[in-house]
Design a protein around this motif. Structure first.
Motif, PDB file in Angstrom:
ATOM      1  N   VAL A  22       0.853  -1.192   0.000  1.00  0.00           N
ATOM      2  CA  VAL A  22       0.000   0.000   0.000  1.00  0.00           C
ATOM      3  C   VAL A  22       0.891   1.244   0.000  1.00  0.00           C
ATOM      4  CG1 VAL A  22      -1.784   1.224   1.298  1.00  0.00           C
ATOM      5  CG2 VAL A  22      -1.759  -1.276   1.263  1.00  0.00           C
ATOM      6  N   LEU A  23       0.534   2.223  -0.842  1.00  0.00           N
ATOM      7  CA  LEU A  23       1.345   3.437  -0.969  1.00  0.00           C
ATOM      8  C   LEU A  23       1.517   4.171   0.357  1.00  0.00           C
ATOM      9  CD1 LEU A  23       0.087   4.875  -4.364  1.00  0.00           C
ATOM     10  CD2 LEU A  23       2.361   3.974  -3.860  1.00  0.00           C
ATOM     11  N   SER A  24       0.476   4.230   1.154  1.00  0.00           N
ATOM     12  CA  SER A  24       0.579   4.959   2.422  1.00  0.00           C
ATOM     13  C   SER A  24       1.590   4.298   3.363  1.00  0.00           C
ATOM     14  CB  SER A  24      -0.788   5.090   3.087  1.00  0.00           C
ATOM     15  OG  SER A  24      -1.347   3.820   3.331  1.00  0.00           O
ATOM     16  N   VAL A  25       1.690   2.986   3.309  1.00  0.00           N
ATOM     17  CA  VAL A  25       2.670   2.265   4.138  1.00  0.00           C
ATOM     18  C   VAL A  25       4.079   2.554   3.633  1.00  0.00           C
ATOM     19  CG1 VAL A  25       3.493  -0.041   4.807  1.00  0.00           C
ATOM     20  CG2 VAL A  25       1.037   0.466   4.801  1.00  0.00           C
ATOM     21  N   ILE A  26       4.248   2.522   2.322  1.00  0.00           N
ATOM     22  CA  ILE A  26       5.548   2.835   1.724  1.00  0.00           C
ATOM     23  C   ILE A  26       5.951   4.268   2.054  1.00  0.00           C
ATOM     24  CG2 ILE A  26       6.759   3.153  -0.476  1.00  0.00           C
ATOM     25  CD1 ILE A  26       5.086   0.759  -1.520  1.00  0.00           C
ATOM     26  N   GLU A  27       5.001   5.178   1.933  1.00  0.00           N
ATOM     27  CA  GLU A  27       5.276   6.585   2.233  1.00  0.00           C
ATOM     28  C   GLU A  27       5.714   6.762   3.684  1.00  0.00           C
ATOM     29  OE1 GLU A  27       3.200  10.931   1.585  1.00  0.00           O
ATOM     30  OE2 GLU A  27       1.907   9.167   1.755  1.00  0.00           O
ATOM     31  N   ALA A  28       5.007   6.152   4.600  1.00  0.00           N
ATOM     32  CA  ALA A  28       5.360   6.260   6.020  1.00  0.00           C
ATOM     33  C   ALA A  28       6.758   5.708   6.273  1.00  0.00           C
ATOM     34  CB  ALA A  28       4.326   5.523   6.871  1.00  0.00           C
ATOM     35  N   ASP A  29       7.103   4.617   5.617  1.00  0.00           N
ATOM     36  CA  ASP A  29       8.425   4.012   5.775  1.00  0.00           C
ATOM     37  C   ASP A  29       9.524   4.951   5.267  1.00  0.00           C
ATOM     38  OD1 ASP A  29      10.201   1.831   6.437  1.00  0.00           O
ATOM     39  OD2 ASP A  29      10.378   1.474   4.275  1.00  0.00           O
ATOM     40  N   VAL A  30       9.313   5.539   4.101  1.00  0.00           N
ATOM     41  CA  VAL A  30      10.308   6.460   3.534  1.00  0.00           C
ATOM     42  C   VAL A  30      10.464   7.682   4.430  1.00  0.00           C
ATOM     43  CG1 VAL A  30      10.809   8.024   1.603  1.00  0.00           C
ATOM     44  CG2 VAL A  30      10.021   5.688   1.155  1.00  0.00           C
ATOM     45  N   LEU A  31       9.351   8.230   4.895  1.00  0.00           N
ATOM     46  CA  LEU A  31       9.418   9.408   5.760  1.00  0.00           C
ATOM     47  C   LEU A  31      10.131   9.094   7.076  1.00  0.00           C
ATOM     48  CD1 LEU A  31       5.898  10.964   5.122  1.00  0.00           C
ATOM     49  CD2 LEU A  31       8.113  11.734   4.223  1.00  0.00           C
ATOM     50  N   LEU A  32       9.936   7.901   7.580  1.00  0.00           N
ATOM     51  CA  LEU A  32      10.624   7.485   8.799  1.00  0.00           C
ATOM     52  C   LEU A  32      12.125   7.315   8.541  1.00  0.00           C
ATOM     53  CD1 LEU A  32      10.313   6.655  11.776  1.00  0.00           C
ATOM     54  CD2 LEU A  32       9.932   4.314  10.977  1.00  0.00           C
ATOM     55  N   GLN A  33      12.467   6.672   7.444  1.00  0.00           N
ATOM     56  CA  GLN A  33      13.882   6.461   7.097  1.00  0.00           C
ATOM     57  C   GLN A  33      14.631   7.775   6.916  1.00  0.00           C
ATOM     58  OE1 GLN A  33      14.279   4.128   3.569  1.00  0.00           O
ATOM     59  NE2 GLN A  33      13.405   2.283   4.473  1.00  0.00           N
ATOM     60  N   HIS A  34      13.955   8.785   6.414  1.00  0.00           N
ATOM     61  CA  HIS A  34      14.607  10.056   6.082  1.00  0.00           C
ATOM     62  C   HIS A  34      14.095  11.202   6.964  1.00  0.00           C
ATOM     63  CE1 HIS A  34      16.439   8.102   2.655  1.00  0.00           C
ATOM     64  NE2 HIS A  34      15.245   7.619   2.335  1.00  0.00           N
ATOM     65  N   ALA A  35      13.678  10.860   8.148  1.00  0.00           N
ATOM     66  CA  ALA A  35      13.084  11.848   9.058  1.00  0.00           C
ATOM     67  C   ALA A  35      14.040  12.990   9.405  1.00  0.00           C
ATOM     68  CB  ALA A  35      12.599  11.157  10.335  1.00  0.00           C
ATOM     69  N   GLU A  36      15.314  12.703   9.453  1.00  0.00           N
ATOM     70  CA  GLU A  36      16.295  13.725   9.841  1.00  0.00           C
ATOM     71  C   GLU A  36      16.754  14.579   8.663  1.00  0.00           C
ATOM     72  OE1 GLU A  36      17.046  14.192  13.090  1.00  0.00           O
ATOM     73  OE2 GLU A  36      15.571  12.612  13.441  1.00  0.00           O
ATOM     74  N   GLU A  37      16.322  14.233   7.461  1.00  0.00           N
ATOM     75  CA  GLU A  37      16.766  14.950   6.261  1.00  0.00           C
ATOM     76  C   GLU A  37      15.768  16.014   5.852  1.00  0.00           C
ATOM     77  OE1 GLU A  37      18.164  12.586   2.936  1.00  0.00           O
ATOM     78  OE2 GLU A  37      18.118  10.846   4.269  1.00  0.00           O
ATOM     79  N   GLU A  38      16.309  17.053   5.238  1.00  0.00           N
ATOM     80  CA  GLU A  38      15.449  18.077   4.653  1.00  0.00           C
ATOM     81  C   GLU A  38      15.223  17.718   3.198  1.00  0.00           C
ATOM     82  OE1 GLU A  38      16.027  22.260   5.086  1.00  0.00           O
ATOM     83  OE2 GLU A  38      17.093  21.953   6.965  1.00  0.00           O
ATOM     84  N   PHE A  39      13.971  17.567   2.829  1.00  0.00           N
ATOM     85  CA  PHE A  39      13.602  17.395   1.437  1.00  0.00           C
ATOM     86  C   PHE A  39      12.153  17.812   1.296  1.00  0.00           C
ATOM     87  CE2 PHE A  39      12.434  13.314   3.236  1.00  0.00           C
ATOM     88  CZ  PHE A  39      11.331  12.890   2.532  1.00  0.00           C
TER      89      PHE A  39
END
Length: 143
Positions: free
Chosen positions: A30-47
């Protein structure tokens, strides 16, 4: 956010969208699960998280239409494209179609950079040829 940070933030958003859409295509998650995972992985980054969301959800919503934009310019069948090349073409076609505020040359260049980084060697040449033709069709006034 200044222009330089915005450009870098959008560049990262495209990169993460490519990775997320590639994962979605292979896993079917599910896209929302993938999105949450990416946002968690890159939480400390500015993008540009909004742009990431826009690409991640916009591309799958228009798959058939996007593929119909670039399919006529392929030198092989759609099914024969590598998943990275296919995902790059989908993202760039989506941007060419939906973000007319971004110059077509920028969209193509970003697609080439993604291909040089993630796709097979020399895939960028193929991607460039296809996107150039799509841009001439989609952005007739600009190209």
């Amino acid at each position: 956010m200044n222009k330089k940070v915005s450009f870098v933030g959008r560049k990262k958003a495209r990169r993460y969208a490519l990775q997320a859409l590639y994962g979605w295509m292979l896993s079917g998650n599910v896209l929302s699960v993938i999105e949450a995972d990416v946002l968690l992985q890159h939480a400390e980054e500015e993008f540009d998280k909004d742009y990431f969301h826009f690409l991640l959800h916009g591309v799958p919503a228009q798959l058939e239409g996007l593929e119909s934009l670039f399919s006529p310019y392929l030198s092989r069948r759609l099914e024969e494209l590598g998943p990275v090349e296919l995902t790059i073409l989908r993202i760039a076609a989506f941007e060419l179609k939906e973000r007319v505020d971004i110059p077509y040359r920028v969209v193509i260049n970003e697609g080439l950079e993604l291909a040089k980084t993630f796709a097979a060697p020399d895939s960028y040449k193929f991607v460039n040829g296809v996107l150039d033709k799509v841009a001439k069709e989609v952005r007739k006034l600009e190209a």
